[in-house]
Design a protein around this motif. Structure first.
Motif, PDB file in Angstrom:
ATOM      1  N   GLU A 210       0.881  -1.167   0.000  1.00 54.84           N
ATOM      2  CA  GLU A 210       0.000   0.000   0.000  1.00 54.84           C
ATOM      3  C   GLU A 210       0.922   1.221   0.000  1.00 54.84           C
ATOM      4  O   GLU A 210       1.747   1.361   0.908  1.00 54.84           O
ATOM      5  N   GLU A 212       1.875   5.493  -1.093  1.00 48.14           N
ATOM      6  CA  GLU A 212       1.607   6.860  -1.513  1.00 48.14           C
ATOM      7  C   GLU A 212       2.941   7.454  -1.957  1.00 48.14           C
ATOM      8  O   GLU A 212       3.917   7.414  -1.213  1.00 48.14           O
ATOM      9  N   GLY A 322      -0.328  -1.038 -12.276  1.00 50.01           N
ATOM     10  CA  GLY A 322      -1.111  -0.966 -11.048  1.00 50.01           C
ATOM     11  C   GLY A 322      -0.638   0.105 -10.098  1.00 50.01           C
ATOM     12  O   GLY A 322      -1.353   0.474  -9.161  1.00 50.01           O
ATOM     13  N   ALA A 323       0.565   0.626 -10.331  1.00 46.70           N
ATOM     14  CA  ALA A 323       1.096   1.679  -9.479  1.00 46.70           C
ATOM     15  C   ALA A 323       0.640   3.043  -9.988  1.00 46.70           C
ATOM     16  O   ALA A 323       0.758   3.341 -11.175  1.00 46.70           O
ATOM     17  N   ALA A 324       0.134   3.852  -9.099  1.00 44.83           N
ATOM     18  CA  ALA A 324      -0.271   5.207  -9.482  1.00 44.83           C
ATOM     19  C   ALA A 324       0.964   6.079  -9.674  1.00 44.83           C
ATOM     20  O   ALA A 324       1.966   5.906  -8.972  1.00 44.83           O
ATOM     21  N   THR A 327       2.093  11.886  -7.092  1.00 45.40           N
ATOM     22  CA  THR A 327       1.262  13.085  -7.057  1.00 45.40           C
ATOM     23  C   THR A 327       2.122  14.323  -6.818  1.00 45.40           C
ATOM     24  O   THR A 327       2.974  14.329  -5.920  1.00 45.40           O
ATOM     25  N   SER A 365      -2.386   9.842   4.135  1.00 43.90           N
ATOM     26  CA  SER A 365      -3.811  10.061   3.877  1.00 43.90           C
ATOM     27  C   SER A 365      -4.673   9.537   5.011  1.00 43.90           C
ATOM     28  O   SER A 365      -5.791  10.023   5.224  1.00 43.90           O
ATOM     29  N   PRO A 374      -5.275   9.418  -1.455  1.00 41.81           N
ATOM     30  CA  PRO A 374      -5.432   8.007  -1.078  1.00 41.81           C
ATOM     31  C   PRO A 374      -4.350   7.116  -1.673  1.00 41.81           C
ATOM     32  O   PRO A 374      -3.842   7.355  -2.773  1.00 41.81           O
ATOM     33  N   ALA A 375      -4.018   6.089  -0.919  1.00 38.93           N
ATOM     34  CA  ALA A 375      -2.990   5.147  -1.341  1.00 38.93           C
ATOM     35  C   ALA A 375      -3.496   4.259  -2.469  1.00 38.93           C
ATOM     36  O   ALA A 375      -4.700   4.129  -2.695  1.00 38.93           O
ATOM     37  N   TYR A 376      -2.551   3.641  -3.185  1.00 43.40           N
ATOM     38  CA  TYR A 376      -2.899   2.562  -4.106  1.00 43.40           C
ATOM     39  C   TYR A 376      -2.347   1.264  -3.525  1.00 43.40           C
ATOM     40  O   TYR A 376      -1.381   1.272  -2.752  1.00 43.40           O
ATOM     41  N   ALA A 377      -2.992   0.167  -3.848  1.00 39.52           N
ATOM     42  CA  ALA A 377      -2.587  -1.140  -3.327  1.00 39.52           C
ATOM     43  C   ALA A 377      -2.255  -2.075  -4.482  1.00 39.52           C
ATOM     44  O   ALA A 377      -2.906  -2.057  -5.518  1.00 39.52           O
ATOM     45  N   VAL A 378      -1.215  -2.887  -4.281  1.00 34.00           N
ATOM     46  CA  VAL A 378      -0.767  -3.846  -5.296  1.00 34.00           C
ATOM     47  C   VAL A 378      -0.538  -5.186  -4.619  1.00 34.00           C
ATOM     48  O   VAL A 378       0.058  -5.266  -3.544  1.00 34.00           O
TER      49      VAL A 378
END
Length: 384
Positions: A210, A212, A322-324, A327, A365, A374-378
């Motif tokens: 998870e 950011e 899948g990774a954002a 930001t 976040s 918000p976080a991204y999850a992989v």
């Protein structure tokens, strides 16, 4: 017997390898025979007499036939050069981060095994005797059941850092993924040390990431990043780092167990472990590789390629599909300090955010940080 050594990637960080090879030459354990770089070789340190210079690594391998090759080129070039060196019968010291994907890691590992050669990865902090003391203590249960592992670092990188090479701050160069960003390049040691602690605790493989990731400037990668990793056995790890820091935090690895807590400042090898005084010093990775060549059964590599498999899986989860993208933090939350090439970007209050993440295992976040998203999850397990 003296091992002949060649260095591919002799400029930039390669200059430090040139100095270390020169130190080992004085002991008689190695002899530098060749250097290669696509640019003219930096005259400092001076190129020793008799050392051949090339601008193509394949020409070097064919002409110099070294016993050991040190590869210190941009990360996205590592795999093809390493494969060529193995095919030429060389043992490798491959700079970190080794490769960008689990698939590339498997390809390189297979080539190492089929060639009968060895590949040491340049995670020199793993050679720390203080770190090994911590790993041994965790494995022996001196801290009880390990509840969490966290790492914190607050560094600064200026405009010149991002202008030093065409791949700096980039995600892709010439169609190949570039391994840059706070967690996977300058602060990769913090991640690797924490993963080594988790391995010593018997945590199993990383299964969930998870994350950011943020940037304070016009780059394609992060300069501030938070990653919470969950392992198969349930242990959780938090990495909280920045290159836009306030007061300098060299790099702490914090291990909390049911029977105590320990902190390793990994760049300086300072270890706070109740009841234990750690020995000083580090095992040099090139020296260790040369010793391993002489006695493969009796001298283990400090950082063999297989030890870094979890790191590569985490890197792919951080940067792959899948990774954002990172930001951009709004300018109202960022302060420019200095001017010209020495200008740095600083996030006021970032050190407190880093420390809170390490203590609570909450991402920014989740802690209500104003600039956080918000976080991204992989699912890391899919890579393993």
């Amino acid at each position: 017997m003296t091992a002949t050594v060649a260095l591919i990637g002799a400029n930039g960080h390669g200059r430090s390898h040139r100095r270390r090879i020169a130190e080992l030459e004085r002991t008689g354990s190695v002899r530098l025979v060749a250097l290669a770089d696509v640019q003219a070789i930096d005259p400092e340190p001076p190129v020793p007499p008799g050392v051949a210079v090339f601008n193509d690594h394949r020409e070097l391998l064919a002409a110099a036939t070294p016993d050991v090759v040190v590869i210190c080129t941009p990360p996205h070039t590592h795999l093809p050069i390493a494969l060529d060196a193995l095919a030429a019968g060389c043992d490798l010291l491959l700079e970190k981060p080794p490769v960008p994907t689990v698939e590339a890691h498997a390809t390189l590992q297979a080539a190492v095994l089929s060639s009968g050669r060895s590949c040491q990865v340049g995670f020199q902090a793993l050679g720390s005797l203080a770190a090994q003391t911590l790993f041994d203590a965790v494995h022996a249960g001196r801290l009880g059941a390990i509840e969490c592992v966290a790492t914190v670092a607050s560094w600064r990188r200026d405009d010149a850092y991002y202008a030093r090479a065409p791949w700096s701050g980039r995600r892709v160069v010439d169609g190949r993924p570039v391994l840059d960003g706070a967690l996977v390049n300058p602060l990769a040691h913090a991640v690797m040390q924490s993963l080594a602690v988790a391995a010593a605790a018997g945590a199993g493989e990383p299964v969930l990431l998870e994350a950011e990731r943020y940037r304070t400037r016009d780059i394609e990668v992060d300069d501030t990043a938070f990653a919470r990793i969950t392992f198969r056995g349930g242990l959780r790890m938090m990495a909280a780092v920045t290159l836009a820091g306030e007061d300098f935090i060299a790099g702490d690895v914090i291990v909390t167990g049911s029977a105590g807590r320990s902190t390793l400042e990994y760049p300086t090898d300072r270890l706070d472990l109740p009841g234990i005084t750690a020995p000083a010093g580090r095992i040099d990775l090139l020296e260790n590789l040369v010793a391993h060549r002489r006695d493969r059964a009796g001298v283990a590599l400090v950082a063999p390629l297989e030890r870094t498999a979890a790191f590569t899986a985490v890197v792919q989860a951080l940067t792959g599909p899948g990774a954002a993208p990172p930001t951009l933090i709004d300018d109202t939350f960022v302060e420019a300090v200095g001017s010209g090439p020495e200008r740095v970007q600083v996030i006021p209050g970032i050190n407190a955010v880093l420390r809170e993440a390490a203590e609570t295992l909450k991402l920014p976040s989740e802690s209500g940080v104003a600039w956080a998203v918000p976080a991204y999850a992989v699912d890391v397990a899919r890579y393993l």
